[in-house]
Design an enzyme around this catalytic site. Structure first.
Site, mmCIF file in Angstrom:
data_model
loop_
_atom_site.group_PDB
_atom_site.id
_atom_site.type_symbol
_atom_site.label_atom_id
_atom_site.label_comp_id
_atom_site.label_asym_id
_atom_site.label_seq_id
_atom_site.Cartn_x
_atom_site.Cartn_y
_atom_site.Cartn_z
ATOM 1 N N LYS A 1 -12.208 0.300 13.406
ATOM 2 C CA LYS A 1 -10.852 0.653 13.851
ATOM 3 C C LYS A 1 -10.805 0.836 15.369
ATOM 4 O O LYS A 1 -9.796 0.531 16.008
ATOM 5 C CB LYS A 1 -10.386 1.919 13.129
ATOM 6 C CG LYS A 1 -9.905 1.639 11.726
ATOM 7 C CD LYS A 1 -8.706 0.730 11.799
ATOM 8 C CE LYS A 1 -8.005 0.540 10.514
ATOM 9 N NZ LYS A 1 -6.801 -0.307 10.673
ATOM 10 N N ALA B 1 -2.066 0.181 12.903
ATOM 11 C CA ALA B 1 -2.414 1.479 12.316
ATOM 12 C C ALA B 1 -3.908 1.718 12.480
ATOM 13 O O ALA B 1 -4.722 1.005 11.916
ATOM 14 C CB ALA B 1 -2.032 1.507 10.845
ATOM 15 N N LEU C 1 -0.704 -2.836 8.883
ATOM 16 C CA LEU C 1 -1.255 -1.712 8.124
ATOM 17 C C LEU C 1 -2.356 -2.151 7.166
ATOM 18 O O LEU C 1 -3.007 -1.311 6.542
ATOM 19 C CB LEU C 1 -0.126 -1.023 7.313
ATOM 20 C CG LEU C 1 0.636 0.127 7.984
ATOM 21 C CD1 LEU C 1 1.247 -0.283 9.309
ATOM 22 C CD2 LEU C 1 1.729 0.660 7.069
ATOM 23 N N TYR D 1 -16.310 2.301 9.490
ATOM 24 C CA TYR D 1 -14.840 2.308 9.451
ATOM 25 C C TYR D 1 -14.284 2.723 10.814
ATOM 26 O O TYR D 1 -13.412 2.059 11.377
ATOM 27 C CB TYR D 1 -14.388 3.272 8.351
ATOM 28 C CG TYR D 1 -12.900 3.406 8.210
ATOM 29 C CD1 TYR D 1 -12.097 2.289 7.991
ATOM 30 C CD2 TYR D 1 -12.282 4.649 8.276
ATOM 31 C CE1 TYR D 1 -10.731 2.412 7.847
ATOM 32 C CE2 TYR D 1 -10.915 4.788 8.123
ATOM 33 C CZ TYR D 1 -10.146 3.673 7.908
ATOM 34 O OH TYR D 1 -8.799 3.801 7.768
ATOM 35 N N GLY E 1 -3.680 -2.249 -2.251
ATOM 36 C CA GLY E 1 -2.248 -2.079 -2.496
ATOM 37 C C GLY E 1 -1.950 -2.372 -3.965
ATOM 38 O O GLY E 1 -2.794 -2.906 -4.685
ATOM 39 N N GLY F 1 0.834 -1.207 0.000
ATOM 40 C CA GLY F 1 0.000 0.000 0.000
ATOM 41 C C GLY F 1 0.859 1.243 0.000
ATOM 42 O O GLY F 1 2.100 1.176 -0.002
#
Ligand code: UDP
Length: 340
Positions: free
Chosen positions: A153, A117, A76, A149, A36, A10
Site C-alpha cells: 500500500k 484507498a 478501492l 500489505y 467483494g 466490497g
C-alpha cells in the site's frame, strides 16, 4: 457525474455506490468478487444509473474501457483483511501493486482524477501517536508476512503521488483506519463482524493476544461521506488524508461490549497470536488517527459512536441470520446498551 468504483462490490465500495446513486450520479463498478460479494450490490442491479463488470483490475483493456467511460475513479479494489494477507501474500502483493499500476496508468492516459484507498497499516510499528500523515512509516521485517500489505500500500501511495508530481494526474490518497458497519464480513479476520457472529451464534469470542491492543472504529457512512467530499474538493489533489474515528477501545473491552449488547452467553477466550495468525506475528498495539488535516479541509468529524455502530452491525447480522436461519435461538430484542 459518472463514477468508477473498483472494488465496488466490497464493503466500503458498495456503500460508496449507494451514496453516489442517492446523489443522482451514475456508478460503474469493477469487481472480481475475490473478497467483494454480489449480495452487496444486488439491490442496485436494476438501478437505471448503475452498471457493473465482474472482472479484475489486472485486466488492462477492461480497466481502459471503464476509465474511458467515467469522470472520476475510486480505486478501492485491494486485498483486505490481515488473515487473508497472512494466508495469501502473493495475491496480496500482486493485487495491490499491479492492480494500482494498471488503474493509475489508464487514468493518466485519459486524465481522470483518481482517489486511491490506502490504509492505516502503513504506519506499521510507529509509536508516534496519534498518527499524522507526515509521520514516519515504520515497517516490520520482511520475513513477517503481515507487513507485505503495508509495503504494497505504501508503494501505491508513492506511485499515486509520482503520477501527480511527474505526470500531472490529479490523485488523492486516503488512509482508511478500521472501518466498520453493515455488510462487512468476518471472513477475512475483521474483528467486529467476527465477534458479533460469534456472540450471536453463542460460540467463544476469540480475543487475540491479551486483548490490551486497541483500535478506533469508524462508521462506514462517515468514511464514505469523506471520500465523496474529498473527490469534490480541489484542495485534496496531491495530498494524503487519514480518515477514521478517534474513539479508542481495547479489543478486550470490545469483546465485553459485544457480549453485553447481544445478551450472549458466549465465553470470551484469549487466543495466542501465533495460533491466530502465524508464528512471530506482530500486532499494532494502538492505532489512532490524527484527523486534523481532513477536518481542516472538509470539516470531517466522525458522527457515529462505537455503541451505535455495534448496534447497527448486530442488527445487520441478526437480520441476515434470520433470513438464512443460522442463529440457534435468537433474541428479537434491541441490542442492550453496553455502556448503560
Ligand atoms: N482480533 C481479535 N480477534 C479476532 C479478530 C481480530 O482479537 O477474531 C484483533 C486483531 O488481532 C487486532 C484487532 O482485533 O488486534 C483488529 O483486527 P482487524 O483484523 O479487525 O483489523 P486490524 O486493525 O488488525 O487491521
Amino acid at each position: 457525474m459518472r463514477v468508477l468504483i473498483t472494488g465496488g462490490a466490497g464493503f466500503i465500495g458498495s456503500h460508496l455506490a449507494d451514496t453516489y446513486l442517492e446523489r443522482g450520479d451514475e456508478v460503474l463498478v469493477l469487481d472480481d468478487l475475490s473478497t467483494g460479494r454480489i449480495d452487496n450490490i444486488r439491490h442496485l442491479k436494476n438501478h437505471p444509473r448503475f452498471d457493473y463488470t465482474i472482472d479484475s483490475v489486472h485486466n488492462r483493456p477492461v480497466v481502459a474501457e471503464l476509465v474511458d467511460q467515467c469522470d472520476v475513479v475510486f480505486h478501492l479494489a485491494a486485498a483486505v483483511g490481515v488473515k487473508l494477507i497472512v494466508e495469501s501474500p502473493v495475491s496480496t502483493i500482486e493485487t495491490n501493486v499491479h492492480g494500482t499500476e494498471v488503474v493509475l496508468a489508464q487514468a493518466a492516459k485519459k486524465g481522470k482524477k483518481v482517489l486511491i484507498a490506502s490504509t492505516s497499516e502503513v504506519y506499521g510499528l510507529s509509536n508516534q501517536l496519534p498518527f499524522r500523515e507526515d509521520g514516519n512509516l515504520v515497517m516490520g521485517a520482511s520475513t513477517k508476512g503481515r507487513w507485505s500489505y503495508a509495503c504494497s500500500k505504501a508503494i501505491d501511495e508513492f506511485l499515486a503521488l509520482a503520477y501527480y508530481r511527474e505526470r500531472g494526474l490529479p490523485t488523492i490518497i486516503v488512509r482508511l483506519f478500521n472501518t466498520v458497519g453493515p455488510r462487512q464480513t468476518g471472513r477475512y479476520g475483521m474483528v467486529i463482524p467476527t465477534f458479533v457472529k460469534q456472540a450471536l451464534e453463542r460460540r467463544p469470542i476469540t480475543v487475540y493476544g491479551d486483548g490490551s491492543q486497541s483500535r478506533c472504529f469508524g462508521y462506514v457512512g462517515d468514511v464514505v461521506g469523506a471520500l465523496v467530499e474529498l473527490m469534490d474538493h480541489p484542495g485534496a489533489v496531491g495530498e494524503v488524508f487519514n480518515i477514521g474515528s478517534n474513539e479508542e477501545v481495547s479489543i478486550g473491552e470490545l469483546a465485553e461490549m459485544i457480549k453485553i449488547m447481544t445478551r450472549s452467553s458466549s465465553e470470551i477466550v484469549q487466543v495466542p497470536y501465533d495460533q491466530a495468525y502465524e508464528a512471530g506475528f506482530e500486532d499494532m498495539p494502538r492505532r489512532i488517527p490524527d484527523i486534523t488535516k481532513v477536518n481542516g479541509l472538509i470539516g470531517f468529524r466522525p458522527t457515529v459512536p462505537l455503541d451505535v455502530i455495534l448496534a447497527r452491525v448486530i442488527e445487520f447480522y441478526r437480520q441476515r441470520s434470520h433470513e438464512r436461519g443460522s442463529i440457534k435461538s435468537p433474541s428479537h430484542e434491541e441490542p442492550a446498551s453496553a455502556r448503560a
